[in-house]
Scaffold this motif. Structure first.
Motif, mmCIF file in Angstrom:
data_model
loop_
_atom_site.group_PDB
_atom_site.id
_atom_site.type_symbol
_atom_site.label_atom_id
_atom_site.label_comp_id
_atom_site.label_asym_id
_atom_site.label_seq_id
_atom_site.Cartn_x
_atom_site.Cartn_y
_atom_site.Cartn_z
ATOM 1 N N PHE A 1 0.983 -1.029 -0.087
ATOM 2 C CA PHE A 1 -0.038 0.102 0.193
ATOM 3 C C PHE A 1 0.718 1.175 -0.013
ATOM 4 C CE2 PHE A 1 -1.860 -3.506 2.416
ATOM 5 C CZ PHE A 1 -3.177 -3.835 1.563
ATOM 6 N N GLU A 2 0.834 2.044 -0.957
ATOM 7 C CA GLU A 2 1.792 2.962 -1.206
ATOM 8 C C GLU A 2 1.194 4.354 -1.041
ATOM 9 O OE1 GLU A 2 3.890 2.800 -4.882
ATOM 10 O OE2 GLU A 2 4.714 0.702 -4.490
ATOM 11 N N THR A 3 1.642 5.511 -0.613
ATOM 12 C CA THR A 3 1.006 6.848 -0.530
ATOM 13 C C THR A 3 0.804 7.423 -1.928
ATOM 14 O OG1 THR A 3 3.296 7.972 -0.250
ATOM 15 C CG2 THR A 3 1.795 7.100 1.787
ATOM 16 N N SER A 4 1.559 7.005 -3.048
ATOM 17 C CA SER A 4 1.392 7.332 -4.129
ATOM 18 C C SER A 4 -0.040 7.153 -4.947
ATOM 19 C CB SER A 4 2.459 6.708 -5.225
ATOM 20 O OG SER A 4 2.276 5.349 -5.365
ATOM 21 N N GLY A 5 -0.848 5.778 -4.024
ATOM 22 C CA GLY A 5 -1.982 5.766 -4.706
ATOM 23 C C GLY A 5 -1.761 4.345 -5.201
ATOM 24 N N ARG A 6 -0.632 3.830 -5.429
ATOM 25 C CA ARG A 6 -0.423 2.610 -6.143
ATOM 26 C C ARG A 6 -0.684 1.283 -5.004
ATOM 27 N NH1 ARG A 6 -0.274 1.497 -11.346
ATOM 28 N NH2 ARG A 6 1.947 0.363 -11.374
ATOM 29 N N TYR A 7 -1.011 0.095 -5.298
ATOM 30 C CA TYR A 7 -1.088 -1.071 -4.410
ATOM 31 C C TYR A 7 -0.750 -2.195 -5.253
ATOM 32 C CZ TYR A 7 -5.490 -1.681 -7.052
ATOM 33 O OH TYR A 7 -6.180 -1.928 -7.868
ATOM 34 N N GLY A 8 -0.583 -3.230 -4.317
ATOM 35 C CA GLY A 8 -0.415 -4.614 -5.153
ATOM 36 C C GLY A 8 0.075 -5.621 -3.991
ATOM 37 N N LEU A 9 1.154 -6.362 -4.668
ATOM 38 C CA LEU A 9 1.919 -7.416 -3.645
ATOM 39 C C LEU A 9 3.451 -7.397 -4.075
ATOM 40 C CD1 LEU A 9 1.910 -10.236 -5.656
ATOM 41 C CD2 LEU A 9 -0.657 -9.593 -5.357
#
Length: 180
Positions: free
Chosen positions: A128-136
């Motif tokens: 979970f990134e503050t840049s708005g990106r997410y993933g694994l």
């Protein structure tokens, strides 16, 4: 005029990545003698993360092509047994470009740990990134040196990211750190 981009950085990254990974995978752990471990076991770690190349629908992007990004992962591992554990990692990412630098992103990285034996661990992390990106992010980790108070490791993280109106991406990186 030649429109081809120089490939020196790309080839250097590929060769360095392959060499470091092979050496860390082939070298046995060395250092202090093994002592019996009691569980649950809690340890902490710090490291330096270097993303090497990112693939998306665009052409590959290599670190150092126009900017340099470095991460400083810090985390806590809670091992239930030698085979299974939980980890929380926090990673500020610094980006240097055009003579300036700034913290460009912050990553919260919880996940499960799987002890594979012979100093190898597989971490399977949500991202979970503050840049708005997410993933694994799957990470293969190898302890390369043990001493009485700490261990040194090399890891290969492979972040997969989605979201924030950007194409899906896959990055390959190299991480060095110390567990204590």
């Amino acid at each position: 005029m030649d429109n081809q981009k120089p490939t020196g950085n790309k080839e250097t990254f590929k060769k360095a990545f392959i060499l470091i990974f092979l050496l860390s995978a082939l070298l046995p752990e060395w250092g202090a003698a093994q002592q019996p471990v009691t569980y649950p076991k809690i340890n902490a770690y710090v490291g330096i993360l270097h993303p090497l190349v990112t693939y998306s629908s665009d052409e590959p992007h290599y670190n150092f092509d126009g900017a340099y990004v470095i991460g400083m992962p810090t985390g806590i591992n809670i091992w239930k047994t030698a085979k299974i554990g939980f980890s929380m990692e926090f990673v500020p990412l610094i980006k240097a470009a055009n003579g300036t630098s700034k913290m460009s992103n912050f990553l919260f990285h919880p996940g499960a740990l799987f002890g594979l034996g012979k100093g190898f661990t597989l971490a399977t992390r949500a991202a979970f990134e503050t840049s708005g990106r997410y993933g694994l992010t799957p990470v293969i980790n190898k302890i390369v040196k043990k001493s009485q108070g700490c261990s040194y490791f090399v890891a290969v993280p492979v972040p997969v990211r989605f979201g924030n109106d950007l194409p899906a991406s896959l990055t390959i990186g190299i991480q060095f750190g110390i567990v204590f």
